[in-house]
Motif scaffolding. Structure first.
Motif, PDB file in Angstrom:
ATOM      1  N   PRO A 145       0.838  -1.205   0.000  1.00 59.07           N
ATOM      2  CA  PRO A 145       0.000   0.000   0.000  1.00 59.07           C
ATOM      3  C   PRO A 145       0.874   1.256   0.000  1.00 59.07           C
ATOM      4  O   PRO A 145       1.875   1.332   0.703  1.00 59.07           O
ATOM      5  CB  PRO A 145      -0.799  -0.116   1.304  1.00 59.07           C
ATOM      6  CG  PRO A 145      -0.837  -1.583   1.592  1.00 59.07           C
ATOM      7  CD  PRO A 145       0.490  -2.114   1.099  1.00 59.07           C
ATOM      8  N   ASN A 146       0.507   2.194  -0.830  1.00 56.44           N
ATOM      9  CA  ASN A 146       1.181   3.490  -0.959  1.00 56.44           C
ATOM     10  C   ASN A 146       2.615   3.387  -1.458  1.00 56.44           C
ATOM     11  O   ASN A 146       3.386   4.335  -1.319  1.00 56.44           O
ATOM     12  CB  ASN A 146       1.153   4.255   0.381  1.00 56.44           C
ATOM     13  CG  ASN A 146      -0.256   4.440   0.889  1.00 56.44           C
ATOM     14  OD1 ASN A 146      -1.137   4.847   0.135  1.00 56.44           O
ATOM     15  ND2 ASN A 146      -0.483   4.126   2.147  1.00 56.44           N
ATOM     16  N   SER A 147       2.998   2.258  -2.067  1.00 54.41           N
ATOM     17  CA  SER A 147       4.361   2.113  -2.589  1.00 54.41           C
ATOM     18  C   SER A 147       4.504   2.699  -3.991  1.00 54.41           C
ATOM     19  O   SER A 147       5.617   2.885  -4.462  1.00 54.41           O
ATOM     20  CB  SER A 147       4.764   0.638  -2.623  1.00 54.41           C
ATOM     21  OG  SER A 147       4.000  -0.058  -3.606  1.00 54.41           O
ATOM     22  N   GLY A 148       3.372   2.919  -4.662  1.00 54.64           N
ATOM     23  CA  GLY A 148       3.419   3.380  -6.036  1.00 54.64           C
ATOM     24  C   GLY A 148       3.681   2.259  -7.028  1.00 54.64           C
ATOM     25  O   GLY A 148       3.711   2.498  -8.235  1.00 54.64           O
ATOM     26  N   LYS A 149       3.885   1.046  -6.542  1.00 52.16           N
ATOM     27  CA  LYS A 149       4.118  -0.099  -7.412  1.00 52.16           C
ATOM     28  C   LYS A 149       2.798  -0.810  -7.677  1.00 52.16           C
ATOM     29  O   LYS A 149       2.027  -1.060  -6.753  1.00 52.16           O
ATOM     30  CB  LYS A 149       5.102  -1.078  -6.771  1.00 52.16           C
ATOM     31  CG  LYS A 149       6.495  -0.516  -6.621  1.00 52.16           C
ATOM     32  CD  LYS A 149       7.418  -1.551  -6.017  1.00 52.16           C
ATOM     33  CE  LYS A 149       8.819  -0.978  -5.886  1.00 52.16           C
ATOM     34  NZ  LYS A 149       9.749  -1.965  -5.336  1.00 52.16           N
ATOM     35  N   GLN A 150       2.580  -1.147  -8.935  1.00 49.74           N
ATOM     36  CA  GLN A 150       1.356  -1.842  -9.335  1.00 49.74           C
ATOM     37  C   GLN A 150       1.360  -3.272  -8.800  1.00 49.74           C
ATOM     38  O   GLN A 150       2.391  -3.936  -8.768  1.00 49.74           O
ATOM     39  CB  GLN A 150       1.262  -1.862 -10.857  1.00 49.74           C
ATOM     40  CG  GLN A 150       0.010  -2.518 -11.382  1.00 49.74           C
ATOM     41  CD  GLN A 150      -0.067  -2.468 -12.902  1.00 49.74           C
ATOM     42  OE1 GLN A 150       0.755  -1.862 -13.559  1.00 49.74           O
ATOM     43  NE2 GLN A 150      -1.082  -3.110 -13.440  1.00 49.74           N
ATOM     44  N   VAL A 151       0.195  -3.734  -8.388  1.00 49.36           N
ATOM     45  CA  VAL A 151       0.040  -5.121  -7.956  1.00 49.36           C
ATOM     46  C   VAL A 151      -0.059  -5.983  -9.212  1.00 49.36           C
ATOM     47  O   VAL A 151      -0.966  -5.812 -10.022  1.00 49.36           O
ATOM     48  CB  VAL A 151      -1.223  -5.309  -7.088  1.00 49.36           C
ATOM     49  CG1 VAL A 151      -1.392  -6.759  -6.679  1.00 49.36           C
ATOM     50  CG2 VAL A 151      -1.189  -4.402  -5.882  1.00 49.36           C
ATOM     51  N   THR A 152       0.893  -6.902  -9.371  1.00 49.54           N
ATOM     52  CA  THR A 152       0.924  -7.762 -10.563  1.00 49.54           C
ATOM     53  C   THR A 152       0.785  -9.244 -10.229  1.00 49.54           C
ATOM     54  O   THR A 152       0.395 -10.033 -11.081  1.00 49.54           O
ATOM     55  CB  THR A 152       2.253  -7.593 -11.312  1.00 49.54           C
ATOM     56  OG1 THR A 152       3.316  -8.031 -10.459  1.00 49.54           O
ATOM     57  CG2 THR A 152       2.473  -6.136 -11.732  1.00 49.54           C
ATOM     58  N   GLY A 153       1.164  -9.615  -9.014  1.00 50.39           N
ATOM     59  CA  GLY A 153       1.187 -11.031  -8.657  1.00 50.39           C
ATOM     60  C   GLY A 153       2.361 -11.763  -9.284  1.00 50.39           C
ATOM     61  O   GLY A 153       2.379 -12.994  -9.335  1.00 50.39           O
ATOM     62  N   HIS A 154       3.360 -11.035  -9.742  1.00 52.73           N
ATOM     63  CA  HIS A 154       4.476 -11.605 -10.492  1.00 52.73           C
ATOM     64  C   HIS A 154       5.164 -12.766  -9.780  1.00 52.73           C
ATOM     65  O   HIS A 154       5.399 -13.821 -10.369  1.00 52.73           O
ATOM     66  CB  HIS A 154       5.505 -10.523 -10.825  1.00 52.73           C
ATOM     67  CG  HIS A 154       6.718 -11.080 -11.489  1.00 52.73           C
ATOM     68  ND1 HIS A 154       7.837 -11.460 -10.783  1.00 52.73           N
ATOM     69  CD2 HIS A 154       6.971 -11.372 -12.785  1.00 52.73           C
ATOM     70  CE1 HIS A 154       8.733 -11.948 -11.624  1.00 52.73           C
ATOM     71  NE2 HIS A 154       8.236 -11.896 -12.833  1.00 52.73           N
ATOM     72  N   ASP A 155       5.520 -12.598  -8.515  1.00 53.95           N
ATOM     73  CA  ASP A 155       6.271 -13.641  -7.815  1.00 53.95           C
ATOM     74  C   ASP A 155       5.453 -14.928  -7.685  1.00 53.95           C
ATOM     75  O   ASP A 155       5.954 -16.020  -7.948  1.00 53.95           O
ATOM     76  CB  ASP A 155       6.697 -13.161  -6.418  1.00 53.95           C
ATOM     77  CG  ASP A 155       7.757 -12.080  -6.465  1.00 53.95           C
ATOM     78  OD1 ASP A 155       7.930 -11.424  -7.512  1.00 53.95           O
ATOM     79  OD2 ASP A 155       8.420 -11.870  -5.441  1.00 53.95           O
ATOM     80  N   LEU A 156       4.205 -14.807  -7.275  1.00 54.48           N
ATOM     81  CA  LEU A 156       3.349 -15.985  -7.117  1.00 54.48           C
ATOM     82  C   LEU A 156       3.047 -16.623  -8.468  1.00 54.48           C
ATOM     83  O   LEU A 156       3.120 -17.846  -8.605  1.00 54.48           O
ATOM     84  CB  LEU A 156       2.055 -15.620  -6.393  1.00 54.48           C
ATOM     85  CG  LEU A 156       1.071 -16.766  -6.189  1.00 54.48           C
ATOM     86  CD1 LEU A 156       1.700 -17.923  -5.412  1.00 54.48           C
ATOM     87  CD2 LEU A 156      -0.189 -16.256  -5.483  1.00 54.48           C
TER      88      LEU A 156
END
Length: 185
Positions: A145-156
Protein backbone atom coordinates in the motif's frame (compact mmCIF):
# COMPACT_ATOMS: atom_id res chain seq x y z
CA UNK A 1 -0.35 -1.63 12.78
CA UNK A 2 3.10 -3.16 12.73
CA UNK A 3 4.37 -4.67 9.51
CA UNK A 4 4.91 -8.41 10.01
CA UNK A 5 6.77 -10.70 7.61
CA UNK A 6 5.77 -14.28 6.93
CA UNK A 7 7.63 -17.21 8.42
CA UNK A 8 9.67 -18.90 5.72
CA UNK A 9 8.68 -22.52 6.37
CA UNK A 10 10.97 -25.15 4.81
CA UNK A 11 10.27 -26.07 1.19
CA UNK A 12 8.99 -29.65 1.07
CA UNK A 13 6.99 -29.36 4.30
CA UNK A 14 3.80 -31.46 4.17
CA UNK A 15 0.56 -29.44 4.04
CA UNK A 16 -1.14 -29.60 7.44
CA UNK A 17 -4.67 -30.96 7.29
CA UNK A 18 -7.65 -29.02 8.60
CA UNK A 19 -11.41 -29.24 8.93
CA UNK A 20 -12.80 -25.70 9.01
CA UNK A 21 -16.10 -23.93 8.45
CA UNK A 22 -16.49 -22.48 4.96
CA UNK A 23 -18.28 -19.18 5.52
CA UNK A 24 -19.72 -19.31 2.00
CA UNK A 25 -21.25 -22.79 1.95
CA UNK A 26 -21.77 -23.32 5.68
CA UNK A 27 -20.02 -26.71 5.46
CA UNK A 28 -16.79 -27.82 7.10
CA UNK A 29 -14.06 -28.54 4.56
CA UNK A 30 -10.78 -30.41 4.91
CA UNK A 31 -7.53 -29.85 3.05
CA UNK A 32 -8.23 -33.00 1.00
CA UNK A 33 -11.59 -31.56 -0.09
CA UNK A 34 -10.14 -28.25 -1.31
CA UNK A 35 -6.83 -29.43 -2.79
CA UNK A 36 -6.14 -29.23 -6.49
CA UNK A 37 -4.96 -31.97 -8.81
CA UNK A 38 -1.80 -30.06 -9.72
CA UNK A 39 -1.38 -27.92 -6.60
CA UNK A 40 -3.08 -26.04 -3.81
CA UNK A 41 -2.81 -22.36 -2.95
CA UNK A 42 -3.50 -21.62 0.72
CA UNK A 43 -4.00 -17.95 1.59
CA UNK A 44 -4.16 -16.62 5.14
CA UNK A 45 -6.10 -13.37 4.87
CA UNK A 46 -8.60 -11.28 6.79
CA UNK A 47 -11.24 -8.70 5.96
CA UNK A 48 -9.73 -5.49 7.29
CA UNK A 49 -5.96 -5.63 6.70
CA UNK A 50 -4.83 -2.87 4.31
CA UNK A 51 -2.28 -5.26 2.80
CA UNK A 52 -5.02 -7.77 1.99
CA UNK A 53 -7.30 -5.04 0.65
CA UNK A 54 -4.40 -3.80 -1.51
CA UNK A 55 -3.87 -7.27 -3.05
CA UNK A 56 -7.30 -8.93 -2.94
CA UNK A 57 -8.20 -8.31 -6.59
CA UNK A 58 -4.91 -9.84 -7.73
CA UNK A 59 -5.28 -12.80 -5.34
CA UNK A 60 -8.75 -13.52 -6.73
CA UNK A 61 -7.45 -13.11 -10.29
CA UNK A 62 -4.62 -15.58 -9.65
CA UNK A 63 -7.07 -18.09 -8.13
CA UNK A 64 -9.38 -17.79 -11.14
CA UNK A 65 -6.52 -17.98 -13.65
CA UNK A 66 -4.93 -21.13 -12.21
CA UNK A 67 -8.02 -23.10 -11.16
CA UNK A 68 -8.59 -24.36 -14.74
CA UNK A 69 -4.93 -25.46 -14.70
CA UNK A 70 -5.56 -27.72 -11.70
CA UNK A 71 -4.37 -25.45 -8.87
CA UNK A 72 -7.19 -24.86 -6.39
CA UNK A 73 -7.27 -22.01 -3.88
CA UNK A 74 -8.54 -21.77 -0.33
CA UNK A 75 -8.48 -18.70 1.92
CA UNK A 76 -8.41 -18.90 5.71
CA UNK A 77 -8.99 -16.23 8.34
CA UNK A 78 -7.56 -16.96 11.77
CA UNK A 79 -7.99 -13.58 13.47
CA UNK A 80 -9.42 -13.17 16.96
CA UNK A 81 -13.02 -12.09 16.24
CA UNK A 82 -13.72 -11.02 19.83
CA UNK A 83 -11.25 -8.16 19.54
CA UNK A 84 -11.64 -7.80 15.73
CA UNK A 85 -15.35 -8.38 15.01
CA UNK A 86 -14.90 -7.13 11.44
CA UNK A 87 -13.30 -10.55 10.82
CA UNK A 88 -16.32 -12.54 12.05
CA UNK A 89 -17.68 -15.37 9.88
CA UNK A 90 -20.67 -13.24 8.77
CA UNK A 91 -18.31 -10.46 7.71
CA UNK A 92 -16.03 -13.01 6.05
CA UNK A 93 -18.95 -14.19 3.93
CA UNK A 94 -19.78 -10.60 2.94
CA UNK A 95 -16.11 -9.88 2.13
CA UNK A 96 -15.90 -13.01 -0.04
CA UNK A 97 -19.11 -12.17 -1.90
CA UNK A 98 -18.08 -8.52 -2.40
CA UNK A 99 -14.72 -9.62 -3.79
CA UNK A 100 -16.19 -12.36 -5.99
CA UNK A 101 -14.40 -15.30 -4.37
CA UNK A 102 -14.76 -18.49 -6.40
CA UNK A 103 -13.00 -20.49 -3.68
CA UNK A 104 -13.77 -21.34 -0.04
CA UNK A 105 -13.12 -18.80 2.73
CA UNK A 106 -12.58 -20.79 5.92
CA UNK A 107 -12.81 -19.66 9.54
CA UNK A 108 -10.03 -20.89 11.84
CA UNK A 109 -11.77 -20.19 15.15
CA UNK A 110 -9.21 -21.95 17.37
CA UNK A 111 -6.22 -20.56 15.42
CA UNK A 112 -4.76 -24.08 15.41
CA UNK A 113 -4.52 -24.12 11.61
CA UNK A 114 -2.62 -20.82 11.48
CA UNK A 115 -0.20 -22.24 14.03
CA UNK A 116 0.16 -25.51 12.09
CA UNK A 117 1.08 -23.55 8.95
CA UNK A 118 3.28 -21.09 10.92
CA UNK A 119 1.20 -18.28 9.42
CA UNK A 120 2.28 -14.90 10.73
CA UNK A 121 0.68 -12.19 8.63
CA UNK A 122 -2.08 -11.33 6.21
CA UNK A 123 -1.72 -12.08 3.41
CA UNK A 124 0.43 -15.15 4.03
CA UNK A 125 0.76 -17.32 0.93
CA UNK A 126 1.56 -21.04 0.66
CA UNK A 127 1.68 -23.02 -2.59
CA UNK A 128 1.73 -26.81 -2.33
CA UNK A 129 2.49 -29.21 -5.18
CA UNK A 130 0.39 -32.17 -6.35
CA UNK A 131 1.89 -34.26 -3.52
CA UNK A 132 0.91 -31.62 -0.93
CA UNK A 133 4.54 -30.61 -0.33
CA UNK A 134 5.35 -26.92 0.12
CA UNK A 135 6.68 -25.53 -3.16
CA UNK A 136 6.50 -21.78 -2.58
CA UNK A 137 5.86 -19.49 0.37
CA UNK A 138 6.11 -15.76 0.44
CA UNK A 139 4.90 -12.70 -1.32
CA UNK A 140 2.48 -12.07 -4.14
CA UNK A 141 4.85 -9.42 -5.52
CA UNK A 142 6.78 -6.39 -4.27
CA UNK A 143 3.83 -3.96 -4.21
CA UNK A 144 2.68 -2.57 -0.86
CA UNK A 145 0.00 0.00 0.00
CA UNK A 146 1.18 3.49 -0.96
CA UNK A 147 4.36 2.11 -2.59
CA UNK A 148 3.42 3.38 -6.04
CA UNK A 149 4.12 -0.10 -7.41
CA UNK A 150 1.36 -1.84 -9.33
CA UNK A 151 0.04 -5.12 -7.96
CA UNK A 152 0.92 -7.76 -10.56
CA UNK A 153 1.19 -11.03 -8.66
CA UNK A 154 4.48 -11.60 -10.49
CA UNK A 155 6.27 -13.64 -7.81
CA UNK A 156 3.35 -15.98 -7.12
CA UNK A 157 2.43 -16.38 -10.80
CA UNK A 158 6.04 -17.22 -11.67
CA UNK A 159 6.11 -19.88 -8.95
CA UNK A 160 2.79 -21.35 -10.11
CA UNK A 161 4.03 -21.49 -13.70
CA UNK A 162 7.24 -23.27 -12.63
CA UNK A 163 5.20 -25.72 -10.58
CA UNK A 164 3.01 -26.54 -13.57
CA UNK A 165 6.13 -26.99 -15.73
CA UNK A 166 7.51 -29.52 -13.25
CA UNK A 167 10.53 -27.38 -12.39
CA UNK A 168 12.26 -26.86 -9.05
CA UNK A 169 11.00 -24.30 -6.55
CA UNK A 170 12.06 -20.76 -7.47
CA UNK A 171 14.92 -19.14 -5.60
CA UNK A 172 15.16 -16.73 -4.00
CA UNK A 173 11.76 -16.53 -2.35
CA UNK A 174 10.85 -13.38 -0.43
CA UNK A 175 8.57 -13.27 2.61
CA UNK A 176 5.12 -11.85 2.39
CA UNK A 177 4.42 -8.85 4.59
CA UNK A 178 1.29 -7.42 6.13
CA UNK A 179 -0.63 -7.11 9.35
CA UNK A 180 0.22 -9.68 11.97
CA UNK A 181 -2.41 -12.32 12.67
CA UNK A 182 -4.56 -11.14 15.56
CA UNK A 183 -3.85 -13.87 18.09
CA UNK A 184 -6.19 -14.55 20.98
CA UNK A 185 -4.89 -13.49 24.36
Amino acid sequence: MALTESTMVDIGTQAPDFNLLDTLSGFKLSYKEVRGENGTLVLFICNHCPYVIHTIDALVDVANEYEPKGICTVAISSNDVVNYPVDSPDNMEAFALNNLFTFPYLYDETQEVARAYAAACTPDIYLFDANDKLYYRGRLDDSRPNSGKQVTGHDLRAAMDLLLQGKSSPEPQYPSAGCGIKWKK
